[in-house]
Each structure stands twice: as C-alpha cells, then as structure tokens.
Design an enzyme around this catalytic site. Structure first.
Site, PDB file in Angstrom:
ATOM      1  N   ASP A   1     -35.686 -25.069  -2.659  1.00  0.00           N
ATOM      2  CA  ASP A   1     -34.917 -26.132  -2.020  1.00  0.00           C
ATOM      3  C   ASP A   1     -35.759 -26.668  -0.844  1.00  0.00           C
ATOM      4  O   ASP A   1     -36.731 -26.025  -0.429  1.00  0.00           O
ATOM      5  CB  ASP A   1     -33.587 -25.535  -1.528  1.00  0.00           C
TER       6      ASP A   1
ATOM      7  N   GLY B   1     -31.366 -31.692  -3.405  1.00  0.00           N
ATOM      8  CA  GLY B   1     -30.363 -32.745  -3.532  1.00  0.00           C
ATOM      9  C   GLY B   1     -30.932 -34.112  -3.185  1.00  0.00           C
ATOM     10  O   GLY B   1     -30.319 -35.141  -3.443  1.00  0.00           O
TER      11      GLY B   1
ATOM     12  N   LYS C   1     -28.273 -28.200  -9.783  1.00  0.00           N
ATOM     13  CA  LYS C   1     -29.684 -27.824  -9.804  1.00  0.00           C
ATOM     14  C   LYS C   1     -29.954 -26.836 -10.939  1.00  0.00           C
ATOM     15  O   LYS C   1     -31.034 -26.851 -11.547  1.00  0.00           O
ATOM     16  CB  LYS C   1     -30.082 -27.179  -8.471  1.00  0.00           C
TER      17      LYS C   1
ATOM     18  N   ASP D   1     -30.548 -22.397   0.487  1.00  0.00           N
ATOM     19  CA  ASP D   1     -29.711 -22.048   1.643  1.00  0.00           C
ATOM     20  C   ASP D   1     -28.367 -22.770   1.678  1.00  0.00           C
ATOM     21  O   ASP D   1     -27.478 -22.388   2.433  1.00  0.00           O
ATOM     22  CB  ASP D   1     -30.458 -22.372   2.941  1.00  0.00           C
TER      23      ASP D   1
ATOM     24  N   ASN E   1     -24.980 -26.535  -2.127  1.00  0.00           N
ATOM     25  CA  ASN E   1     -25.425 -27.114  -3.407  1.00  0.00           C
ATOM     26  C   ASN E   1     -26.454 -26.219  -4.106  1.00  0.00           C
ATOM     27  O   ASN E   1     -26.961 -26.567  -5.173  1.00  0.00           O
ATOM     28  CB  ASN E   1     -25.981 -28.529  -3.209  1.00  0.00           C
TER      29      ASN E   1
END
Length: 263
Positions: A12, A47, A189, A212, A215
């Site tokens: 991420d 995202g 994801k 973290d 999402n």
C-alpha cells in the site's frame, strides 16, 4: 534464486510506503531495491488513481500495480484488468448529490474532473490533504463516453448513509471527514492482486502484502503472508498474519526482516 523461492510483495502507499507527511523513508527505498536485486517481484496496491503515484512508481522502478482499490490493474506496464463504475447509477447519484449541494469528482485512469467549480471548500480541503500535484478541473460531463473507476462524493460525515441506501451498485469508503470514495460494489485490492498472481503463477506461500488502512482489510485477510503496519488501527492489525513497526519507525524494513525476505 529459483522461481520457487521468488516472491511477489504488494505494498500500500499512504501510511505504508509513505509517512504521514507523504515522504518515503530512506530505509524503505533501500529495502525495495534489495528485494528487486534478490529477484522478487515488487508491486503496489493502493486506493489512489494511477496518475496520483507516478512519482513513486518512477522512484522505486515499479511497473506492476493495483490502483483504485482493485478497479484498474497493470502488470509490467500493460493493463491486465479493469472494473468500471456503473455509469447510469453514477448519473443518478450525481443528480441527487447536486440537489444536496454535495460535489462529485469523476475519475478515470488518466485524470479527474469535478462536476462543480473545484474551488468548493469540501474539495479543496480534502484533496489538499493528499499532498499531490493533481487537482480536478471542472467538467460536469466527464462521465460521458469513458470508463470511470472511482468517483469522490464530498459530503459531511453521516450524510453518505442516504447514498448507501439508494445506490447498491456501489461501495462507499470514507477517507476524509468531507469525502467518500465511490467504488464498484464488491471491488477490492484483494481481487486486483488475485488477477496478478494468477497471471504470474506465484504459490500462496510466496505472496506478501503490507498495508495499514481500512481499505487493506480484504487484502490482508486474503494474502497468505500479510503484514499490518504498526500505525494501523486494531481492526486492520487483527486480520494480518504479522504486525511490524509503524511507517515512522522504518516499518517496511523491519517487516521484511520479520517475514524473512530480508536478512
């Protein structure tokens, strides 16, 4: 290194690769390049829109990514999978949002446009918090004739409940006190990652993910070797196999050592 020993690692961005001030720790950059030197596949799962992390892809030399929380997936620079928003439902939602003075931003793979003049305080306050170079221009008809992978609905906390009831075609994820992501229902994801690992053929034991945020829950629940950052909330940490230090404390470097990918 044999193919059986190589792994694919998904990272991420915000709160994982980047600190809260949106800077990249030196230890993280060194760790990423050490992985690549060992022959591992390094990818991003975010995202963000593709145009919101070009600089990071360039700095880390990463050509494979899951963007828009799984709706736009690229493998080695080529588009592998897309999952666009339901256009007709988005038009109806936008009309309702206009009646409540809630701005909407339309987003495709290349750009984002606002349905109102983008100087609106809800838009400026939330977009500015991302510390990115891009800011939406005004084009209320940007949804016409193109696939959109995400939209942003700008409304105060609690007021998204009306939209959640009326538009079952979408998932709504709040990311700022004034803004909510609109995503295709059920997209995540984890689905985007699945498309990549299916194509590359890595066994589940050689798949890793670091995240973290809320999402990241599906990703951390489904990827076999999942690592939550120390700065993640309890709900996120609870679904991960491992928990590393926070991004402010060289969490990526320590996490890669923890799972045995770095010595």
């Amino acid at each position: 290194m044999e193919m059986g020993e190589k792994s694919v690692i998904f990272f991420d961005i915000d709160g994982t690769l980047l600190r809260e001030d949106k800077t990249l720790p030196t230890s993280t950059k060194k760790a990423i390049f050490a992985l690549k030197e060992e022959g591992h596949e390094v990818a991003i799962a975010t995202g963000r829109a593709p145009f919101m992390f070009e600089d990071i892809r360039e700095e880390l030399d990463i050509q494979t990514y899951v963007s828009y929380n799984g709706q736009y997936v690229v493998l080695n620079g080529d588009v592998l999978y897309t999952n666009p928003l339901h256009t007709e439902a988005l038009i109806r939602l936008t009309e309702e949002a206009v009646s409540h003075e809630h701005p909407v931003v339309f987003m495709d793979h290349a750009d984002m446009k606002a349905n109102v003049p983008p100087e609106h305080s809800f838009i400026t306050e939330s977009i500015d918090s991302l510390k990115i170079a891009h800011f939406p221009a005004h084009d209320p008809h940007y949804y016409k004739g193109r696939d959109l992978y995400q939209s942003l609905l700008f409304c105060p906390e609690g007021s998204e409940e009306r939209y959640e009831r009326n538009y079952p075609e979408f998932d709504f994820i709040r990311w700022h006190p004034l803004s909510v992501d609109i995503l295709p229902k059920g997209g995540s994801k984890a689905i985007g990652i699945e498309k990549i690992v299916e194509k590359l053929g890595y066994p589940k034991e050689r798949q890793y993910a670091f995240g973290d945020g809320l999402n990241d829950i599906e990703m951390l629940s489904e990827v076999y070797n999942s690592v939550a950052m120390g700065n993640a909330v309890d709900k996120v940490q609870s679904v991960a196999k491992y928990v590393t230090k926070s991004v402010e404390e060289d969490g990526i470097y320590h996490g890669l050592k923890l799972v045995g990918l770095l010595k």
